[in-house]
Design a protein around this motif. Structure first.
Motif, short mmCIF file in Angstrom:
data_model
loop_
_atom_site.label_atom_id
_atom_site.label_comp_id
_atom_site.label_asym_id
_atom_site.label_seq_id
_atom_site.Cartn_x
_atom_site.Cartn_y
_atom_site.Cartn_z
N THR A 212 -54.52 32.17 -0.46
CA THR A 212 -53.36 31.42 0.04
C THR A 212 -52.56 32.27 1.02
O THR A 212 -52.17 31.80 2.10
CB THR A 212 -52.46 30.98 -1.14
N THR B 48 -57.05 33.38 -5.70
CA THR B 48 -56.25 32.25 -5.23
C THR B 48 -55.01 32.71 -4.48
O THR B 48 -54.70 32.20 -3.40
CB THR B 48 -55.82 31.38 -6.44
N VAL B 49 -54.31 33.69 -5.03
CA VAL B 49 -53.08 34.18 -4.39
C VAL B 49 -53.40 34.82 -3.04
O VAL B 49 -52.74 34.54 -2.03
CB VAL B 49 -52.35 35.18 -5.31
#
Length: 136
Positions: A125, A121-122
């Motif tokens: 993003t 996710t990081v």
């Protein structure tokens, strides 16, 4: 190393061709989804997903390459040098929770499912933000 627009050209072209072909197969009500995938937003989403996936897959490979292995820290590796420096700085031992101990733990056992999800996710993003900033 950032990926240039020229390097992404063939991938964008293939994505456009695939979505056009999908548009002929799917009913007319799916036209909005097909056009979204062909837009720059769809390209950024695809790039973000690939970036997140690569991060999750590459972490164990990189850790193993620098010496954090399932069998312990490899002799004469970067990991061994890190362990030595940490032990010297801490009076002869490597403290629990230190960077070296965490990396060795991940190198020996791999990433947990929750860590994979967080990392993916990081990085996804971040990849989307970089793609936006770079104008891709």
């Amino acid at each position: 190393m950032l990926v240039s627009k020229a390097a992404l050209g063939p991938a964008a072209s293939a994505l456009g061709s695939a979505t056009t072909a999908l548009g002929t197969i799917l009913p007319a009500s799916s036209a909005a989804a097909v056009s979204m995938a062909a837009s720059s937003v769809g390209g950024k989403i695809a790039l973000a997903v690939v970036g997140g996936g690569l991060a999750v897959v590459s972490v164990p490979v990189v850790l193993n390459a620098v010496g954090f292995t399932g069998a312990g820290i490899a002799a004469s590796s970067l990991a061994a040098k890190m362990m030595s420096a940490t032990a010297i700085a801490n009076g002869g031992g490597v403290p629990a929770g230190s960077l070296v101990s965490v990396l060795q733990s991940v190198g020996a056992t791999g990433l947990t499912a929750s860590t994979k999800a967080l990392l993916g996710t990081v990085v996804s993003t971040g990849t989307a933000l970089v793609a936006t900033a770079a104008g891709l």
